[in-house]
Design a protein around this motif. Structure first.
Motif, PDB file in Angstrom:
ATOM      1  N   LEU A 145       0.814  -1.219   0.000  1.00 55.75           N
ATOM      2  CA  LEU A 145       0.000   0.000   0.000  1.00 55.75           C
ATOM      3  C   LEU A 145       0.844   1.265   0.000  1.00 55.75           C
ATOM      4  O   LEU A 145       0.328   2.356  -0.232  1.00 55.75           O
ATOM      5  N   SER A 146       2.141   1.133   0.245  1.00 56.06           N
ATOM      6  CA  SER A 146       3.016   2.307   0.202  1.00 56.06           C
ATOM      7  C   SER A 146       3.351   2.700  -1.241  1.00 56.06           C
ATOM      8  O   SER A 146       3.833   3.802  -1.482  1.00 56.06           O
ATOM      9  N   LYS A 147       3.084   1.810  -2.193  1.00 53.40           N
ATOM     10  CA  LYS A 147       3.366   2.098  -3.603  1.00 53.40           C
ATOM     11  C   LYS A 147       2.055   2.359  -4.344  1.00 53.40           C
ATOM     12  O   LYS A 147       1.023   1.789  -4.031  1.00 53.40           O
ATOM     13  N   ILE A 148       2.119   3.229  -5.352  1.00 52.74           N
ATOM     14  CA  ILE A 148       0.917   3.602  -6.108  1.00 52.74           C
ATOM     15  C   ILE A 148       0.319   2.395  -6.826  1.00 52.74           C
ATOM     16  O   ILE A 148      -0.898   2.240  -6.879  1.00 52.74           O
ATOM     17  N   PHE A 189      -5.410  -2.528  -5.100  1.00 48.66           N
ATOM     18  CA  PHE A 189      -6.321  -2.568  -3.948  1.00 48.66           C
ATOM     19  C   PHE A 189      -7.667  -1.958  -4.334  1.00 48.66           C
ATOM     20  O   PHE A 189      -8.719  -2.525  -4.071  1.00 48.66           O
ATOM     21  N   PHE A 190      -7.639  -0.781  -4.990  1.00 52.28           N
ATOM     22  CA  PHE A 190      -8.858  -0.098  -5.428  1.00 52.28           C
ATOM     23  C   PHE A 190      -9.629  -0.944  -6.441  1.00 52.28           C
ATOM     24  O   PHE A 190     -10.860  -1.017  -6.385  1.00 52.28           O
TER      25      PHE A 190
END
Length: 158
Positions: free
Chosen positions: A59-62, A68-69
């Motif tokens: 989640l720290s990376k775009i 995830f989205f």
């Protein structure tokens, strides 16, 4: 002959197998479609293999946030699939769990290792809950509609 029974429960293996295959096929198709749309809108190069890889869900990376989205969006859309394919509120948990169970097996096979990433487990627990609860809500709305009953040319609701 069996008279006077409401919703006679028969175990139809072909129906269950067809529903499982339909849910797998349509949910992965939705995943691909949402990924394609997001890739186009964000002008990102996202591969379909992202669905099965553990290492992309940071989640720290775009890229991880996008995947995830995509999964969250697809789980919301999959509630409609449960409503159309399964049609029973009490079966939504079964089919949601079955989809995610098969997804776990596919990911395990694809990565040649059991998933240990917390973000992967978090994503699948959240999407499973969204899919199950959303499907149950939609199915319950259909199941709890009033049934019109005709009596002597008059309609009355029961």
């Amino acid at each position: 002959m069996k008279y006077g029974r409401f919703r006679i429960g028969q175990w139809d293996l072909l129906l269950i197998f067809g529903q499982i295959l339909s849910m797998q096929f349509f949910t992965y198709s939705l995943l691909g479609l949402v990924l394609l749309l997001v890739s186009y809108v964000l002008d990102e190069n996202l591969a379909v293999s992202s669905f099965f890889r553990y290492d992309v869900l940071w989640l720290s990376k775009i890229h991880g946030r996008i995947i995830f989205f995509v999964f969250l969006t697809t789980s919301v859309l999959s509630t409609l699939l449960l409503w159309v394919v399964v049609k029973r509120a009490k079966l939504c948990l079964d089919f949601s769990s079955t989809f995610h169970g098969f997804h776990l097996l596919i990911c395990w096979w694809y990565n040649s290792s059991f998933p240990t990433h917390l973000s992967w487990w978090l994503l699948n627990i959240i999407t499973s809950a969204i899919m199950c609860i959303g499907g149950e809500v939609l199915c319950l709305k259909s199941e709890l509609k009033k049934i019109p009953v005709g009596y002597n040319n008059r309609k009355c609701d029961v």
